[in-house]
Design an enzyme around this catalytic site. Structure first.
Site: not given
Length: 623
Positions: A313, A315
């Site tokens: 991922d 963020t």
């Protein structure tokens, strides 16, 4: 109920440890002939450790004809007791129970975290009816109802915003690093959080059809489809039992000595084989803990050694997940970057918007001074702010704000802003007294060690992939900086889940690394899930197999190499234990070993396996 189950489970573990201690003392007393009783002290070990093994083997056979390693152990125990070799029976029972305890300590139950996910669904909603506002349970909301959402509240249903301006934190669904401005006509999702400004909305999808409920079902389905690795001794149990019984029967038939047959059953017991895996796993878990990893699933490291792809991922995983001023550009030669920066920070000082707060925070960090209060302040939801700073009217916000006040941006300045936008930045344009002054570009901050980690993974022949809910420009910029060749942007939780499912159906084993609630289904579905423990949500951590407690991503290559080293240690342990077994069988057939000597050989083999596994505690890859 769940607390009671946990308490009983812990109580059972403490009982097993107590039984093992008493059995060890009894066996020691038996071999040293320190016996104050009329019976052999080895019977204490037989009763405390042996009877549970026999019962479990019997129940498995009776219920589903499930042949495991404990079937052979039970046969050896009973045969040893029948011919009076009590010490051999007690020692075998002790070693097998020790191996079972180690496995129980390393193989924990899956933590779905679904209960915490359910709590994200708001319990109440504000329904508008007949010009009045009433608070109702969220499950009573119907499609078509008009709802009001106040600042800080969680949106109770999927729907369309009818009136009002706000900014919505959608991290729960998309993982986006920055809240998204919303106005009339925009869609909003259940479970996301209204940052500021009240608004009215029309409910479209409610109950089981809502976004947050779909995510709960995704986590449940991903967990159900995740296979667990079966212990090697149990996987080979049928063959071990058949070969042992055949060898014992033939030896008895040809030699006529039942002692040799029983010795074969004793030495065939897979004691070292049972200890080969859990001891190595426990040592590796201890090593991982020293490097900031909490391994929650006992077989997670076994699976990690097999991964071919690691998906990240963006963020909060590859980045810190907090916006930061990346660039300050002034459009006038008589205006310094510091003056522009300070005027924007003063204008934004009272702002509730996350971007405004980021400007103020970064300005304080850069210049190390307090920001003075503006003379007046007005929040313009969905657009920006208007403040009076040192007698000048300062506008700071998006293009819609400048267009509303008919402020023109020179074409050359538009091109400069477009370059920042193309690199994934979010813009705050600044104007003073109706004249454009420049812009501040904000972006998420890349972790310092992210590039080193990606390079190390590539060197280990692992394919890094970026899966993020952020928009394409931001994703592309991060992927380019880190030299990640494959990335997918704009991912919802179901998109990440589908990508991993498709990849794994092609024979690739995927490890997912994330931190947000929206990553929970993917963390569950992946062959191995690793959550960022420091910044990660509780739900993501509960869904993962491993948590990186201190968020030091630079430790990830060590974990990968540790998992591979652990599997090498396990293979060595298994090879040694099998070789020892066959050697002991040959000696038992020839009559050189009796049951007690055979049990001692197994004891020595088990000790060597434990010592070899213990080297993993301080292992670190050289170079």
């Amino acid at each position: 109920m769940k607390k009671l189950e946990t308490l009983l489970e812990w109580g059972g573990t403490r009982r097993d440890i107590l039984f093992l201690i008493l059995s060890a003392l009894a066996l020691l007393g038996s071999i040293l002939d320190l016996n104050p009783f009329s019976f052999d002290l080895a019977w204490i070990a037989i009763v405390l450790c042996g009877i549970p093994i026999i019962l479990e083997a019997f129940l498995g056979l009776a219920a589903s004809f499930d042949i495991k390693a404990d079937v052979l152990v039970s046969i050896a125990l009973i045969a040893s007791v029948i011919i009076g070799e009590d010490f051999a029976a007690g020692e075998v029972a002790f070693i097998m129970q020790l191996g079972g305890l180690l496995e129980d300590l390393t193989v924990s139950k899956a933590r779905a975290g679904i209960e915490k996910l359910v709590h994200l669904t708001p319990r109440t909603a504000r329904r508008l009816s007949g010009g009045k506002e009433e608070i109702i349970p969220s499950e009573l909301v119907q499609a078509g109802d008009l709802l009001r959402v106040l600042p800080g509240e969680t949106i109770p249903a999927d729907g369309i915003l009818l009136s009002g301006q706000t900014s919505v934190d959608q991290a729960v669904m998309t993982g986006e690093s920055l809240p998204v401005d919303k106005g009339p006509g925009d869609e909003v999702s259940s479970g996301t959080v209204n940052q500021f400004g009240s608004f009215d909305m029309k409910a479209v999808r409610v109950g089981e059809d809502s976004s947050i409920q779909r995510m709960i079902r995704l986590v449940q389905s991903a967990d159900a489809g995740k296979a667990k690795i079966v212990g090697l001794a149990d996987r080979w149990a049928t063959w071990i039992v058949v070969i042992a019984l055949t060898a014992a029967a033939l030896t008895w038939f040809f030699s006529g000595e039942i002692l040799r047959a029983v010795t074969i059953l004793v030495v065939f017991c897979p004691c070292a084989l049972v200890l080969a895996t859990p001891t190595a796993v426990m040592a590796a878990i201890g090593n991982a803990a020293k490097h900031g990893f909490l391994v929650k699933e006992g077989d997670a490291l076994e699976r990690l050694a097999q991964v071919s792809d690691i998906t990240f991922d963006k963020t909060g995983t590859l980045t810190y997940g907090t916006p930061k001023v990346a660039a300050v550009h002034t459009a006038r030669q008589d205006l310094s970057e510091k003056e522009l920066y300070l005027s924007a920070a003063i204008a934004e000082l009272r702002s509730e918007h996350p971007l405004g707060k980021a400007v103020v925070r970064c300005c304080k960090e850069v210049f190390g001074e307090e920001i003075p209060q503006p003379e007046s302040f007005r929040m313009l939801p969905g657009k920006g702010v208007k403040s009076l700073v040192q007698g000048r009217e300062i506008l700071a916000g998006n293009l819609a704000l400048l267009q509303e006040y008919k402020i023109q941006i020179p074409p050359s300045e538009v091109r400069k802003a477009d370059r920042s936008l193309a690199s994934g930045c979010t813009m705050i344009y600044v104007a003073a007294n109706g004249i454009y002054r420049g812009f501040l570009a904000l972006s998420d901050t890349l972790r310092e060690d992210a590039g080193t980690v990606i390079s190390a993974l590539k060197a280990a022949h692992i394919t890094p992939v970026l899966l993020t809910g952020d928009h394409k420009n931001a994703s592309q910029t991060i992927a380019h900086k880190l030299q990640i060749d494959e990335f997918l942007s704009g991912c919802l939780p179901e998109d990440k889940l589908a990508w991993i499912e498709k990849r794994q159906s092609c024979g690739r084993q995927v490890c997912m690394i994330g931190d947000g609630i929206n990553d929970a289904p993917a963390l569950k579905k992946a062959f191995v899930g690793i959550a960022m423990g420091g910044v990660g949500s509780d739900i993501a951590i509960d869904a993962a197999d491993i948590a990186l407690v201190n968020d030091e991503l630079c430790q990830l290559p060590h974990l990968l190499f540790l998992a591979r080293r652990m599997m090498f240690t396990i293979r060595c342990n298994l090879t040694f234990s099998m070789a020892l077994n066959f050697l002991a069988i040959a000696l038992a057939i020839t009559g050189i070993l009796n049951p007690v000597a055979g049990a001692l050989v197994h004891n020595a083999g088990s000790v060597l396996v434990i010592i070899h596994s213990a080297f993993l505690l301080k292992w670190k890859k050289k170079g």
